[in-house]
Design a protein around this motif. Structure first.
Motif, short mmCIF file in Angstrom:
data_model
loop_
_atom_site.label_atom_id
_atom_site.label_comp_id
_atom_site.label_asym_id
_atom_site.label_seq_id
_atom_site.Cartn_x
_atom_site.Cartn_y
_atom_site.Cartn_z
N HIS A 115 14.69 -11.78 25.91
CA HIS A 115 15.59 -11.60 26.75
C HIS A 115 17.04 -11.26 26.15
O HIS A 115 17.87 -10.40 26.71
CB HIS A 115 15.97 -13.18 27.27
N VAL A 116 17.24 -12.01 24.99
CA VAL A 116 18.72 -11.36 24.38
C VAL A 116 18.47 -9.96 24.20
O VAL A 116 19.26 -9.16 23.99
CB VAL A 116 18.89 -12.10 22.98
N LEU A 117 17.46 -9.38 23.45
CA LEU A 117 17.27 -8.04 22.91
C LEU A 117 17.49 -6.98 24.19
O LEU A 117 17.94 -5.76 23.83
CB LEU A 117 15.93 -7.87 22.22
N ALA A 118 16.65 -7.53 25.23
CA ALA A 118 16.75 -6.64 26.51
C ALA A 118 18.22 -6.59 27.14
O ALA A 118 18.73 -5.48 27.61
CB ALA A 118 16.02 -7.18 27.66
N ASN A 119 18.98 -7.45 26.84
CA ASN A 119 20.68 -7.58 27.27
C ASN A 119 21.40 -6.94 26.39
O ASN A 119 22.57 -6.66 26.82
CB ASN A 119 21.19 -8.99 27.57
N VAL A 120 21.06 -6.50 25.38
CA VAL A 120 22.08 -6.05 24.21
C VAL A 120 22.82 -4.79 24.83
O VAL A 120 23.96 -4.43 24.38
CB VAL A 120 21.32 -5.61 22.92
N THR A 121 21.95 -3.96 25.41
CA THR A 121 22.76 -2.67 25.95
C THR A 121 23.20 -2.84 27.29
O THR A 121 24.09 -1.83 27.59
CB THR A 121 21.25 -1.57 26.25
N LYS A 122 23.07 -3.79 27.75
CA LYS A 122 23.95 -4.12 29.22
C LYS A 122 25.34 -3.95 29.37
O LYS A 122 25.92 -3.41 30.13
CB LYS A 122 23.31 -5.34 29.65
N PRO A 123 26.21 -4.50 28.32
CA PRO A 123 27.65 -4.43 28.24
C PRO A 123 28.05 -2.85 28.54
O PRO A 123 29.16 -2.82 28.71
CB PRO A 123 27.91 -4.99 26.86
N ALA A 124 27.25 -1.94 27.92
CA ALA A 124 27.57 -0.71 28.10
C ALA A 124 27.86 -0.24 29.48
O ALA A 124 28.84 0.51 29.91
CB ALA A 124 26.80 0.57 27.54
N GLN A 125 27.23 -0.81 30.48
CA GLN A 125 27.67 -0.86 31.88
C GLN A 125 28.90 -1.12 32.37
O GLN A 125 29.30 -0.71 33.50
CB GLN A 125 26.55 -1.25 32.70
N SER A 126 29.66 -2.12 31.60
CA SER A 126 30.89 -2.60 32.06
C SER A 126 31.81 -1.34 32.39
O SER A 126 32.97 -1.62 32.98
CB SER A 126 31.50 -3.51 30.83
N LEU A 127 31.86 -0.34 31.75
CA LEU A 127 32.96 0.71 31.80
C LEU A 127 32.88 1.22 33.15
O LEU A 127 33.75 1.65 33.92
CB LEU A 127 32.62 1.90 30.66
N LEU A 128 31.54 1.31 33.92
CA LEU A 128 31.41 1.71 35.10
C LEU A 128 32.32 0.59 36.00
O LEU A 128 32.72 1.16 37.13
CB LEU A 128 30.05 2.05 35.72
#
Length: 389
Positions: A183-196
Motif C-alpha cells: 500500500h505504501v509503495l503504491a502510494n509513493v508516486t501519488k503526491p506528484a498528482q498534487s500539482l494538477l
C-alpha cells in the motif's frame, strides 16, 4: 442549555464552518472506499447517490478551499496587526506551506491517497505573493483560473458518472493492495498528482483571502445583509445548477449524449463553488444570531473546527482501518447508504473527541505541529490557537 463565552480572540463563524465542513468531507469520501455502490437496497442507494451529488461532491471541497483562503487572510491580518511586515509574512506563509505539503504527502503515502492538504500547501507556496495582491488582482486571477478548474472537475465528474451508470464506479477499492507495505509503495508516486490539483483550488482560495480582508466571518453581525444575500443567492444557484447531476446520479434520468453529460457536469461543479461559499455564508449568518455565548453543540462544533486538520487526518485513519484488505476489509460488506451511516458516526465521534480536547485544554496535535514549525525560532508563537485549514 448552559452557554459559555467563545474563546477570547477567536471568531466563532470560521470555526463553526470548519466543523461543519468535516461532515461534508466525510460524506464525500466514505463511499469512495467501497467496492460497489449497488450492493444494498436499490432505492436507498439511489437516494444516497442523490444526496451525495447534491450536497457533498465538489461542494465540500469548495467550502474547504474557501475556508483555507480565509484562514490565510486571517493570518495576514493578525500578522500586520502585530506590526509585522511583508518579508516576515512571506517567510511565515512559505514555512507553513512547506509543512502542509509534507503533511499532505505523508497523509497520501501512509494513510489514503485522497488528499487536499498538500495541494493547499503547493498553491500557497507557488502563489504566496497573491496573499497581498490587490482586490482587483485577486478577482481577475480567481475568474481566470475558474475556467480550467471547472473543466478539470467536470472531466472527473463525467468519468465518474459513466462508471456509476455502467455499475462499476471508480473507487479506491479497485486499487487497494493486499498488505500495508505494498500500500505504501503504491502510494509513493501519488503526491506528484498534487500539482494538477493546484489550479482547482486557486479560485476558492483567492475568494477566501478577499473575504477575510472584509472580515465577513470574523464580524458576521456587521455583515448580516451581505451574508444573507450571499447565502440565499449562492445556495439557490447551487441547488439549480447541481440538481440535474444529482438526478442523473440517482438514475432518475439518463442520457448518452456526451455534450449533455458535459453540460450537466460543468453546471454541477461550477455551482459547487457557489454552494461551498454559500454554506460558509450561512454559517456566518447563524453565528451572528448565536452571538458571543454559543450553546453546547455550537461550542463542540467550533472545537472541532479549531482542530480541523487533525480530524481530517483522523477520518482518513478510520477509512484505512475499516475498508482496506489488511485491516477490517469492509469494502465488500458495506452498502452505499451504510457508508453514509459510518460517515455520520465518524463525524459524531470527532465532535465528541474535539469537545473533550477543548475541556481538557488540548489543542490538535497537527495544528500544534504546523504552528511550531511555521514560526521562526526567534519569533514568539502567539498564544491564540489557530487552524491549519
Amino acid at each position: 442549555m448552559t452557554t459559555e463565552p467563545a474563546p477570547a480572540g477567536r471568531s466563532l463563524a470560521p470555526d463553526l464552518a470548519r466543523g461543519l465542513m468535516l461532515l461534508l468531507i466525510a460524506l464525500a469520501h466514505a463511499p469512495g472506499f467501497l467496492s460497489s455502490w449497488r450492493s444494498g437496497t436499490p432505492w436507498l442507494d439511489d437516494a444516497t447517490l442523490f444526496v451525495k451529488s447534491l450536497i457533498a461532491d465538489n461542494q465540500a471541497r469548495a467550502m474547504f478551499v474557501f475556508l483555507f483562503g480565509y484562514g490565510m487572510g486571517q493570518l495576514a491580518h493578525r500578522h500586520h496587526a502585530r506590526g509585522g511586515d511583508w518579508p516576515g509574512l512571506r517567510t511565515l506563509l512559505r514555512r507553513r506551506s512547506i509543512w502542509l505539503v509534507l503533511i499532505g504527502f505523508a497523509h497520501t503515502i501512509l494513510l489514503v491517497p485522497i488528499d487536499i492538504v498538500a495541494i493547499y500547501g503547493l498553491a500557497l507556496l507557488l502563489f504566496t505573493p497573491l496573499v497581498r495582491a490587490t482586490d482587483k488582482t485577486l478577482g481577475w486571477t480567481a475568474a481566470l483560473t475558474l475556467v480550467p478548474a471547472t473543466l478539470l472537475l467536470a472531466w472527473q465528474s463525467v468519468n465518474a458518472q459513466l462508471g456509476v451508470a455502467a455499475g462499476t464506479p471508480v473507487t479506491f477499492a479497485q486499487f487497494m493492495e493486499p498488505n500495508y507495505g505494498a500500500h505504501v509503495l503504491a502510494n509513493v508516486t501519488k503526491p506528484a498528482q498534487s500539482l494538477l490539483g493546484v489550479v482547482m483550488v486557486l479560485p476558492g482560495m483567492l475568494l477566501g483571502i478577499w473575504a477575510a480582508r472584509r472580515r465577513f466571518l470574523d464580524q458576521p453581525a456587521e455583515h448580516r445583509t451581505t451574508l444573507r444575500r450571499a447565502a440565499l443567492g449562492l445556495l439557490t444557484l447551487a441547488l439549480i445548477g447541481r440538481l440535474p447531476a444529482a438526478l442523473l446520479a440517482a438514475g432518475v434520468w439518463y442520457t448518452d449524449s456526451t455534450g449533455l453529460q458535459w453540460t450537466v457536469a460543468v453546471a454541477h461543479d461550477l455551482t459547487g463553488f457557489a454552494g461551498g461559499i454559500g454554506l460558509a455564508a450561512a454559517v456566518g449568518l447563524a453565528s451572528a444570531r448565536i452571538g458571543t455565548r454559543p450553546g453546547r453543540l455550537a461550542t463542540a462544533l467550533a472545537a472541532l473546527g479549531q482542530r480541523s486538520l487533525t480530524f481530517y487526518l483522523f477520518q482518513s485513519a478510520v477509512w484505512l482501518a475499516l475498508f482496506y484488505p489488511f485491516t477490517f476489509n469492509l469494502r465488500d460488506e458495506v452498502s452505499l447508504a451504510g457508508s453514509y451511516g459510518i460517515a455520520a458516526v465518524v463525524f459524531a465521534v470527532s465532535v465528541l473527541l474535539a469537545e473533550w480536547m477543548r475541556r481538557t485544554g488540548q489543542r490538535g496535535p497537527m495544528e500544534v505541529l504546523v504552528r511550531r514549525m511555521s514560526y521562526p525560532r526567534a519569533t514568539p508563537i502567539p498564544s491564540r490557537p489557530g487552524s491549519a485549514s
